[in-house]
Design a protein around this motif. Structure first.
Motif, PDB file in Angstrom:
ATOM      1  N   PHE A 475       0.824  -1.160   0.017  1.00 11.40           N
ATOM      2  CA  PHE A 475       0.073  -0.015  -0.088  1.00 11.40           C
ATOM      3  C   PHE A 475       0.888   1.294   0.167  1.00 11.40           C
ATOM      4  CE2 PHE A 475      -2.568  -3.509   1.728  1.00 11.40           C
ATOM      5  CZ  PHE A 475      -3.677  -3.529   0.948  1.00 11.40           C
ATOM      6  N   GLN A 476       1.152   1.780  -1.099  1.00 13.44           N
ATOM      7  CA  GLN A 476       2.014   2.773  -1.381  1.00 13.44           C
ATOM      8  C   GLN A 476       1.732   4.040  -0.659  1.00 13.44           C
ATOM      9  OE1 GLN A 476       2.862   2.135  -5.700  1.00 13.44           O
ATOM     10  NE2 GLN A 476       5.029   2.780  -4.966  1.00 13.44           N
ATOM     11  N   ASN A 477       0.120   4.518  -1.135  1.00 10.40           N
ATOM     12  CA  ASN A 477      -0.296   5.613  -0.514  1.00 10.40           C
ATOM     13  C   ASN A 477       0.431   6.888  -1.056  1.00 10.40           C
ATOM     14  OD1 ASN A 477      -2.279   4.657   1.045  1.00 10.40           O
ATOM     15  ND2 ASN A 477      -1.204   4.366   2.741  1.00 10.40           N
ATOM     16  N   LEU A 478       0.519   6.982  -2.481  1.00 11.24           N
ATOM     17  CA  LEU A 478       1.319   8.169  -2.863  1.00 11.24           C
ATOM     18  C   LEU A 478       0.885   9.523  -2.455  1.00 11.24           C
ATOM     19  CD1 LEU A 478       1.747   6.684  -6.657  1.00 11.24           C
ATOM     20  CD2 LEU A 478       3.531   6.413  -4.766  1.00 11.24           C
ATOM     21  N   PRO A 479       1.734  10.399  -2.146  1.00  8.32           N
ATOM     22  CA  PRO A 479       1.591  11.413  -1.498  1.00  8.32           C
ATOM     23  C   PRO A 479       0.569  12.431  -2.396  1.00  8.32           C
ATOM     24  CG  PRO A 479       3.856  11.174  -1.162  1.00  8.32           C
ATOM     25  CD  PRO A 479       3.284  10.136  -2.295  1.00  8.32           C
ATOM     26  N   SER A 492       5.162  14.177  -7.555  1.00  4.50           N
ATOM     27  CA  SER A 492       6.704  14.679  -7.403  1.00  4.50           C
ATOM     28  C   SER A 492       7.665  13.733  -7.243  1.00  4.50           C
ATOM     29  CB  SER A 492       6.298  15.464  -5.947  1.00  4.50           C
ATOM     30  OG  SER A 492       6.217  14.435  -4.832  1.00  4.50           O
ATOM     31  N   GLN A 493       8.990  14.090  -7.015  1.00  2.00           N
ATOM     32  CA  GLN A 493      10.031  13.160  -6.906  1.00  2.00           C
ATOM     33  C   GLN A 493       9.486  12.001  -5.623  1.00  2.00           C
ATOM     34  OE1 GLN A 493      12.435  12.554  -8.992  1.00  2.00           O
ATOM     35  NE2 GLN A 493      13.010  10.812  -7.669  1.00  2.00           N
ATOM     36  N   GLU A 494       9.127  12.446  -4.716  1.00  2.00           N
ATOM     37  CA  GLU A 494       8.768  11.605  -3.526  1.00  2.00           C
ATOM     38  C   GLU A 494       7.718  10.497  -4.099  1.00  2.00           C
ATOM     39  OE1 GLU A 494       6.826  11.654   1.080  1.00  2.00           O
ATOM     40  OE2 GLU A 494       6.519  13.264  -0.375  1.00  2.00           O
ATOM     41  N   ASP A 495       6.759  10.595  -5.093  1.00  3.27           N
ATOM     42  CA  ASP A 495       6.027   9.647  -5.435  1.00  3.27           C
ATOM     43  C   ASP A 495       6.997   8.366  -6.439  1.00  3.27           C
ATOM     44  OD1 ASP A 495       3.214  10.476  -4.942  1.00  3.27           O
ATOM     45  OD2 ASP A 495       3.861  12.369  -5.959  1.00  3.27           O
ATOM     46  N   GLN A 497      10.034   8.249  -6.011  1.00  7.14           N
ATOM     47  CA  GLN A 497      11.110   7.421  -5.196  1.00  7.14           C
ATOM     48  C   GLN A 497      10.404   6.359  -4.570  1.00  7.14           C
ATOM     49  OE1 GLN A 497      14.460   8.345  -5.333  1.00  7.14           O
ATOM     50  NE2 GLN A 497      14.635   6.219  -4.513  1.00  7.14           N
ATOM     51  N   LEU A 498       8.972   6.470  -3.863  1.00  8.30           N
ATOM     52  CA  LEU A 498       8.336   5.454  -3.501  1.00  8.30           C
ATOM     53  C   LEU A 498       8.303   4.341  -4.583  1.00  8.30           C
ATOM     54  CD1 LEU A 498       5.779   7.584  -1.381  1.00  8.30           C
ATOM     55  CD2 LEU A 498       7.518   6.005  -0.507  1.00  8.30           C
ATOM     56  N   THR A 499       8.106   4.612  -5.658  1.00  6.99           N
ATOM     57  CA  THR A 499       7.904   3.484  -6.700  1.00  6.99           C
ATOM     58  C   THR A 499       9.148   2.837  -7.115  1.00  6.99           C
ATOM     59  OG1 THR A 499       5.839   4.798  -7.381  1.00  6.99           O
ATOM     60  CG2 THR A 499       6.616   3.229  -9.076  1.00  6.99           C
ATOM     61  N   TYR A 500      10.047   3.680  -7.358  1.00  7.74           N
ATOM     62  CA  TYR A 500      11.647   3.200  -7.611  1.00  7.74           C
ATOM     63  C   TYR A 500      11.938   2.195  -6.545  1.00  7.74           C
ATOM     64  CZ  TYR A 500      16.509   3.661  -8.604  1.00  7.74           C
ATOM     65  OH  TYR A 500      17.777   3.517  -8.836  1.00  7.74           O
ATOM     66  N   ASP A 501      11.703   2.584  -5.241  1.00 11.41           N
ATOM     67  CA  ASP A 501      12.233   1.664  -4.247  1.00 11.41           C
ATOM     68  C   ASP A 501      11.446   0.397  -4.144  1.00 11.41           C
ATOM     69  OD1 ASP A 501      13.933   3.803  -3.406  1.00 11.41           O
ATOM     70  OD2 ASP A 501      12.779   4.550  -1.673  1.00 11.41           O
ATOM     71  N   LEU A 502      10.268   0.453  -4.329  1.00 12.99           N
ATOM     72  CA  LEU A 502       9.307  -0.814  -4.355  1.00 12.99           C
ATOM     73  C   LEU A 502       9.682  -1.470  -5.572  1.00 12.99           C
ATOM     74  CD1 LEU A 502       6.838  -2.639  -3.170  1.00 12.99           C
ATOM     75  CD2 LEU A 502       5.483  -1.373  -4.851  1.00 12.99           C
ATOM     76  N   LEU A 503       9.987  -1.060  -6.824  1.00 12.72           N
ATOM     77  CA  LEU A 503      10.388  -1.988  -7.951  1.00 12.72           C
ATOM     78  C   LEU A 503      12.008  -2.514  -7.747  1.00 12.72           C
ATOM     79  CD1 LEU A 503       9.148   0.475 -10.706  1.00 12.72           C
ATOM     80  CD2 LEU A 503       8.655  -1.954 -10.772  1.00 12.72           C
ATOM     81  N   VAL A 530       4.075   8.105 -13.082  1.00 12.48           N
ATOM     82  CA  VAL A 530       5.068   7.743 -11.965  1.00 12.48           C
ATOM     83  C   VAL A 530       5.590   6.480 -12.249  1.00 12.48           C
ATOM     84  CG1 VAL A 530       4.882   7.202  -9.276  1.00 12.48           C
ATOM     85  CG2 VAL A 530       3.710   9.024 -10.163  1.00 12.48           C
ATOM     86  N   VAL A 531       4.753   5.467 -12.688  1.00 12.22           N
ATOM     87  CA  VAL A 531       5.555   4.236 -13.291  1.00 12.22           C
ATOM     88  C   VAL A 531       6.618   4.267 -13.891  1.00 12.22           C
ATOM     89  CG1 VAL A 531       5.145   1.858 -13.917  1.00 12.22           C
ATOM     90  CG2 VAL A 531       3.631   2.790 -12.113  1.00 12.22           C
ATOM     91  N   PHE A 532       6.075   5.219 -15.336  1.00 11.98           N
ATOM     92  CA  PHE A 532       7.006   5.293 -16.306  1.00 11.98           C
ATOM     93  C   PHE A 532       8.533   6.075 -15.745  1.00 11.98           C
ATOM     94  CE2 PHE A 532       3.699   5.750 -20.003  1.00 11.98           C
ATOM     95  CZ  PHE A 532       3.619   4.292 -20.050  1.00 11.98           C
ATOM     96  N   GLU A 533       8.110   6.982 -14.954  1.00 14.56           N
ATOM     97  CA  GLU A 533       9.576   7.928 -14.734  1.00 14.56           C
ATOM     98  C   GLU A 533      10.288   6.916 -13.701  1.00 14.56           C
ATOM     99  OE1 GLU A 533       8.644  11.923 -13.375  1.00 14.56           O
ATOM    100  OE2 GLU A 533       6.890  11.926 -14.721  1.00 14.56           O
ATOM    101  N   ALA A 534       9.845   6.077 -12.809  1.00 14.27           N
ATOM    102  CA  ALA A 534      10.508   5.269 -11.757  1.00 14.27           C
ATOM    103  C   ALA A 534      11.192   4.311 -12.873  1.00 14.27           C
ATOM    104  CB  ALA A 534       9.793   4.523 -10.822  1.00 14.27           C
TER     105      ALA A 534
END
Length: 638
Positions: A475-479, A492-495, A497-503, A530-534
């Motif tokens: 459950f990412q709860n993207l900001p 934002s970059q926070e969204d 980064q959360l996706t980058y880290d999970l991947l 967000v997925v594309f950018e991560a």
């Protein structure tokens, strides 16, 4: 005015309005903003004013962003600009979160140096007795200002411009109108329910709009493609007010590629001119011909192709039989019962690789139910076939929970803990807030959290039913989503980064993400970005596992891929269709009545079932095997 690109008269022979297509809405918005900026600068040199007719809604927001940027970064002054807005809901207070006064202030006026007396927006606070006089005065102000130099427009699904609904006359002026039901449905998500949408609006008339010296209509996304085709290529008729723009001498439609996708030159280019026959275009044209003639692909003849603008294709390939077999085999190879790849099999003509087995599959779900709604059958198949399935719920989905659900869950909690005084105090506070809550009012952080927990519990229930391990539900709860309102923050970059880290933690062999971009408030679109950018950042960082990962895009909640675009289709039998529906039913807060139904009033399970069955029907009509239902995917090569 900017130079109009040289026209290819063959390419646009079906089009009755000058239409300029850009790759993206960002590029198109920049194009429009530059024209406005250039006119403002020209008039400033001449010591003259500029009169702009402005629109609201999601379509022009990026244009306004560019105008604000020009003011802040380049010093562009708006001191010589006069504005008149197209419309406003009626009745509507200026300080309401739904008012166009507030919209314009937040997106433009509060960030530039325009004079307050030069801003004009229809007044939704007028009474029925004096609104007619206000409308007449509004027209007089436009005339006294010298008339509108550039009128910005969007377009509704009914073909309305401003709030000029079907039936509006060419001579209509600023007035109060009753809104069409389709328009009300489209606005329902912004108002947290159809019952909260005002049934009337004040709008400039078609005649007022047509009096502008220059008109720019903008449209983005596939959801506008069909109405754009009718407005650009259809006959002029009151039932589609946008067609009146064909009579304007200086009107351009500025579109992104998705909004332009139904235009003949984009959808059927072989009908307008000679074209280069790529494999993708051959497939698209053959499927179109098969559907148009209601004939299976393998039954199409040389004459069928020649009589429908594809004689050059037959000449290039040699015969209808060769074309038919080529396309039939391509479509046949998209069908697989093994979405994770079939182990120990020849995978040269399969959409997914046989190795490795088992795969690690990561499904990104924008809301806590999109996974089962849009690809529930495939998810079940992946689990059944032994793959390690993870689901990443990108947002909490908390704004889509009805207030009654909060009361229901708190009642249950009090029954379990009847002596918990602290819980009773919290419950009384929440009940008091909800009792006095106004439509669209932001929930307290406490209520937002409870609503998010309701969605989370439902998602976990669906995962358990499908066989996904609870520890594999993320459950990412993207900001960007957590605003408590329909309007979201930019990602934002926070969204990312959360996706980058999970991947990077899961290191999936295959990723599934929602390519369904027509949801009513844009969350799917942002989640996909967000997925594309991560993934792009992982590629840039040369993370080793990314080179062996496939990205598949799914649809289904709001629309479906065209058959010509589908690259992997998963057959779903009657038993698995019922299992898919059962998984959707686990999301009880979305059952029976969804907070944001969009323009389709059916429940999500009904939409999903119909779309999946329709895909199977289309494959069958093309002459392929008959299935109960099918889910489809497009591979994105990042």
């Amino acid at each position: 005015m900017p130079a109009t690109p040289e026209k290819d008269t063959d390419l646009i022979k079906f089009e009755k309005i000058n239409t300029i297509i850009h790759d993206s809405s960002e590029d198109a918005s920049l194009y429009v903003s530059k024209e406005i900026i250039n006119l403002i600068k020209e008039r400033q040199k001449e010591g003259k004013t500029v009169v702009l007719g402005l629109a609201t809604g999601s379509t022009p927001t990026k244009v306004y962003d560019y105008l604000v940027q020009a003011h802040k970064e380049d010093g562009l002054s708006f001191s010589n600009v006069i504005t008149f807005n197209l419309d406003e809901y009626f009745p509507m207070h200026a300080d309401s979160i739904h008012s166009y006064v507030r919209f314009m202030n937040e997106h433009l006026f509060d960030h530039i140096d325009i004079k307050k007396e030069n801003v004009h927006i229809p007044d939704g606070t007028k009474t029925l007795e004096n609104v007619k006089a206000f409308c007449e005065a509004y027209e007089e102000k436009i005339e006294k200002s010298g008339g509108i130099d550039i009128q910005i427009l969007g377009i509704g699904r009914t073909g309305h411009i401003g709030f000029n609904e079907p039936g509006s006359s060419l001579s209509s002026k600023t007035r109060v109108v009753r809104l069409d039901r389709v328009t009300l449905l489209d606005a329902a998500s912004d108002f947290f329910g159809l019952e909260n949408v005002p049934s009337k609006a004040i709008t400039m008339g078609v005649g007022t709009i047509m009096a502008a010296r220059r008109i720019i209509l903008m449209a983005w996304g596939e959801g506008k493609a069909q109405i754009i085709k009718q407005a650009v290529e259809g006959e002029i008729r009151e039932s589609i007010p946008a067609t009146f723009l064909q009579q304007h001498g200086n009107c351009d439609f500025i579109l992104d590629s998705a909004a332009a996708s139904a235009l003949t030159r984009m959808h059927n280019p072989w009908l307008v001119s000679e074209c280069t026959w790529t494999d993708d275009l051959i497939k698209k044209a053959t499927i179109w011909l098969s559907e148009k003639l209601d004939k299976a692909i393998l039954k199409l003849t040389n004459e069928d192709y020649s009589e429908h603008g594809m004689g050059s294709l037959v000449a290039d390939i040699g015969s209808a039989e060769n074309i038919n077999l080529k396309v039939f085999n391509t479509l046949q190879s998209t069908i697989t019962g093994w979405p994770g790849g079939k182990p120990n099999a020849d995978d040269s003509n399969r959409p997914e690789r046989k190795d490795p087995y088992p795969k690690t599959s990561l499904i990104f779900s924008p809301h806590p139910d999109d996974d089962v709604i849009s690809m529930g059958g495939t998810l079940l198949r992946l689990v059944d076939q032994g793959h390690h399935v993870h689901v990443a719920y990108q947002t909490s989905g908390n704004i889509a929970v009805f207030d009654d659900e909060v009361i229901r869950f708190l009642d249950f909690a009090l029954e379990v803990q009847p002596e918990n005084k602290e819980l009773q105090v919290q419950f009384d506070k929440i009940r008091g807030f909800l009792k006095n809550k106004k439509p669209g009012e932001i929930d307290s952080p406490e209520i937002q959290r409870i609503k998010g927990l309701i969605r989370k519990g439902e998602a976990l229930s669906a995962c358990r039913y499908c066989g996904v391990l609870e520890e594999n539900a993320h459950f990412q709860n993207l900001p960007f989503y957590e605003t408590g309102t329909v309007k979201k923050k930019p990602h934002s970059q926070e969204d990312i980064q959360l996706t980058y880290d999970l991947l990077n933690k899961i290191k999936p062999t295959q990723v599934f993400a929602a390519g369904d971009l027509s949801d009513p408030h844009g969350t799917h679109r942002v989640c996909l970005k967000v997925v594309f950018e991560a993934l792009s950042q992982l590629k840039k960082d040369k993370v080793e596992w990314i080179n062996d990962c496939f990205l598949w895009l799914y649809r289904g909640a709001w629309q479906e891929w065209d058959i010509a675009d589908m690259e992997m289709t998963i057959p779903i039998g009657p038993k698995d269709m019922q299992r898919k529906k059962n998984a959707i039913f686990k999301h009880q807060s979305q059952k029976d009545a969804a907070m944001f139904p969009g323009n389709d009033e059916r429940e999500f399970w009904q939409r999903a079932e119909q779309r999946n069955k329709e895909t199977a029907r289309k494959y069958n009509a093309l002459g392929l095997a008959e299935y109960e239902a099918m889910e489809s995917f497009v591979r994105y090569k990042f």
